[in-house]
Design a protein around this motif. Sequence first.
Motif, PDB file in Angstrom:
ATOM      1  N   ASN A 185       1.101  -0.893   0.451  1.00 42.74           N
ATOM      2  CA  ASN A 185       0.188  -0.029  -0.290  1.00 42.74           C
ATOM      3  C   ASN A 185       0.502   1.201   0.298  1.00 42.74           C
ATOM      4  O   ASN A 185       0.546   2.535  -0.557  1.00 42.74           O
ATOM      5  N   GLU A 186       2.027   1.418   0.774  1.00 41.66           N
ATOM      6  CA  GLU A 186       3.041   2.999   1.389  1.00 41.66           C
ATOM      7  C   GLU A 186       3.300   2.542  -0.527  1.00 41.66           C
ATOM      8  O   GLU A 186       3.996   3.897  -1.519  1.00 41.66           O
ATOM      9  N   CYS A 187       4.103   1.277  -1.433  1.00 34.96           N
ATOM     10  CA  CYS A 187       4.931   1.573  -2.707  1.00 34.96           C
ATOM     11  C   CYS A 187       3.352   2.548  -3.327  1.00 34.96           C
ATOM     12  O   CYS A 187       3.904   3.097  -4.530  1.00 34.96           O
ATOM     13  N   CYS A 188       2.130   1.704  -3.548  1.00 29.58           N
ATOM     14  CA  CYS A 188       1.203   2.049  -4.510  1.00 29.58           C
ATOM     15  C   CYS A 188       0.870   4.024  -3.947  1.00 29.58           C
ATOM     16  O   CYS A 188       1.242   4.477  -5.220  1.00 29.58           O
ATOM     17  N   ASN A 189       1.238   4.244  -2.996  1.00 29.34           N
ATOM     18  CA  ASN A 189       1.556   5.699  -2.405  1.00 29.34           C
ATOM     19  C   ASN A 189       2.559   6.703  -2.773  1.00 29.34           C
ATOM     20  O   ASN A 189       1.899   7.568  -3.227  1.00 29.34           O
ATOM     21  N   ALA A 190       3.436   5.733  -3.364  1.00 30.75           N
ATOM     22  CA  ALA A 190       4.627   6.613  -3.685  1.00 30.75           C
ATOM     23  C   ALA A 190       5.005   6.761  -5.116  1.00 30.75           C
ATOM     24  O   ALA A 190       5.273   7.263  -5.656  1.00 30.75           O
ATOM     25  N   PRO A 230       3.302   0.218 -10.242  1.00 37.87           N
ATOM     26  CA  PRO A 230       2.857  -0.847 -10.002  1.00 37.87           C
ATOM     27  C   PRO A 230       3.753  -1.930  -8.761  1.00 37.87           C
ATOM     28  O   PRO A 230       4.963  -1.970  -9.134  1.00 37.87           O
ATOM     29  N   CYS A 231       3.267  -1.962  -7.909  1.00 36.80           N
ATOM     30  CA  CYS A 231       3.401  -2.837  -6.823  1.00 36.80           C
ATOM     31  C   CYS A 231       3.244  -4.395  -7.202  1.00 36.80           C
ATOM     32  O   CYS A 231       2.090  -4.135  -7.323  1.00 36.80           O
ATOM     33  N   THR A 232       4.083  -5.336  -7.225  1.00 35.29           N
ATOM     34  CA  THR A 232       3.613  -6.266  -7.416  1.00 35.29           C
ATOM     35  C   THR A 232       3.763  -7.210  -6.057  1.00 35.29           C
ATOM     36  O   THR A 232       5.101  -7.713  -5.170  1.00 35.29           O
ATOM     37  N   VAL A 233       3.023  -8.141  -5.779  1.00 35.87           N
ATOM     38  CA  VAL A 233       2.745  -9.137  -4.255  1.00 35.87           C
ATOM     39  C   VAL A 233       3.048 -10.519  -5.307  1.00 35.87           C
ATOM     40  O   VAL A 233       1.744 -10.286  -5.502  1.00 35.87           O
ATOM     41  N   LEU A 234       4.003 -10.883  -4.756  1.00 35.08           N
ATOM     42  CA  LEU A 234       3.602 -12.301  -4.744  1.00 35.08           C
ATOM     43  C   LEU A 234       2.940 -13.213  -3.562  1.00 35.08           C
ATOM     44  O   LEU A 234       4.147 -12.713  -1.960  1.00 35.08           O
ATOM     45  N   TYR A 235       2.346 -14.189  -3.546  1.00 35.36           N
ATOM     46  CA  TYR A 235       2.185 -14.308  -2.593  1.00 35.36           C
ATOM     47  C   TYR A 235       2.024 -15.870  -2.721  1.00 35.36           C
ATOM     48  O   TYR A 235       1.843 -17.099  -3.297  1.00 35.36           O
ATOM     49  N   ARG A 236       2.226 -17.389  -1.735  1.00 37.13           N
ATOM     50  CA  ARG A 236       2.288 -18.483  -2.157  1.00 37.13           C
ATOM     51  C   ARG A 236       0.530 -19.290  -2.211  1.00 37.13           C
ATOM     52  O   ARG A 236       0.172 -19.904  -2.916  1.00 37.13           O
ATOM     53  N   ASN A 237       0.154 -18.850  -0.869  1.00 37.74           N
ATOM     54  CA  ASN A 237      -0.968 -19.425  -0.783  1.00 37.74           C
ATOM     55  C   ASN A 237      -1.351 -18.030  -0.350  1.00 37.74           C
ATOM     56  O   ASN A 237      -1.836 -17.292   0.515  1.00 37.74           O
TER      57      ASN A 237
END
Length: 535
Positions: A235-240, A246-253
């Motif tokens: 969220n903070e990366c989006c603010n900046a 865009p900020c990519t969020v890598l998730y396993r599950n």
Amino acid sequence: MASEREVSVAIIGAGISGLLACKYALSKGFHPIVFESRSRIGGVWTKTIETTRLQTPKPLYQFSDFPWPSTVPDSELFPHHHQVLDYVESYARHFDLVKHIKFHTRVCSIHYQNPSHQTDTTYGSWALWGALPSASSGQWKLVVQNTSTQQGLSNYNQEEEEVYVVDFVILCIGRFSEVPNMPEFPPDKGPNVFQGQVIHSNDYTAMDHKTAAQFVKGKKVTVVGFQKYALDIANECCNANGVENPCTVLYRNARWTMPDYMPWGFSIAYLYLNRFSELLVHKPGEGFVLCLLATMLSPLRWAFSKFVESHIKNKLPLEKHGMVPKHRFHQEINACLIATVPEKFYERVEEGSIILKKAPSFGFCKEGIVIDGEDTPMSTDLVILATGFRGDQKLKDLFVSPTFKDYIVGDPNSALPLYRECIHPRIPQLAVIGFSESVSNLYTSEMRCRWVSELLAGTFKLPSIKEMEEDVAKWDEFKKRYSGQYYRRSCIAALHVWYNDQLCKDMGLNPKRKKGFFAELFKPYGPTDYVSPKE
């Protein structure tokens, strides 16, 4: 307490658990000394992400005898992190705890010294735990270092050590800081082959807010993880950066993130924080009747999960973005993995300033990240690993004794082996507060600190080591049954009332705190239910 000397108590850490341990030790006439490596109290709340708010509804996250100030209105259920820190500091001032704290003092090691010269390898033959220090019992040697002139352990100077000898140690060092959980990669796929930067969320939170914003500005950022730190950092990366980078969020599950705690207008506390909800699960030490009830009512437990899940899916576009978890919500709350989704998080996913990417496993290359099963590398400038912390390693590193190092972490296939989530049966004159989790860690830590203070005061005696280990095994079985692969988080969320009942019975208090049968069965339990003793 039957003793020929005044018992000295050392408390390591001046976070919430440390302050509570100090307050309750003082209430029993002890004179504790609190060691804090930082310059202020508050633990994890002293260094956090700018947008972080309280995860637990405020009524559940408060001291039993010190309400939130009127400056934080009742309508504000999730105060900002600086409001939480102000509240904690006010508590310390109100009970005059600060004068007992040695700031800028890091405890480097602790070592148990037995006057009978018994080696730590023979403790396993003891029948009883050395709970109450006396003239004939051993003591703990603490080696501490002043951190105001040292920048971490890399500049460790043995000449600046101080040694303290105490009768009892309470470890309140927390599990969500200092020792990052770093993923392991093959040599040719690790961060060393990446031309960009790789940091842990611990490094990010150590920056002040302005520096953190400048650090991510104009960069393609990838955040690894999907717990609270990961979501807040994204969220903070989006603010900046917005949609330009865009900020990519890598998730396993995928996880059940909460939009609020009022599924379909009904407080979740009535589903999971009362005695009736605990009739739906099998409990450690339950009798035949409770076992039968838990089996018969298991369909209702499934229905509660589906009720909450339907609300989350109605509020958040999980299906659209492939974010519907494969597991039930009940497992999520049993593993203490519940997180509140940041405000407008999925709106930012919709606009493209946050990209969600499933990656069961990945590695690094020169340009960025290579997700297993994909041929094209994902270009990025900065990778932030929000992969959690090694709280067990943090505990282990404190001990000098190799035997105690092994004891404290226990079997890697079991939860941390603590009786009442506080006492290791084979490590004498020591308690651990704040490792095991619940739906409200403040609330739980206060009950545990009361229990430890009553133990020290001689209000009750512990059972034999064998009996304690049998009880620990029963709780371990419960955690594995309901928490799945996350059992080592030592979460007691779904049995909060049952757990507090055990503590109350030990202390000689009436565990039933409500007035009337229906209130006792259906009303949620919270911190204020334990304000005054009920004999």
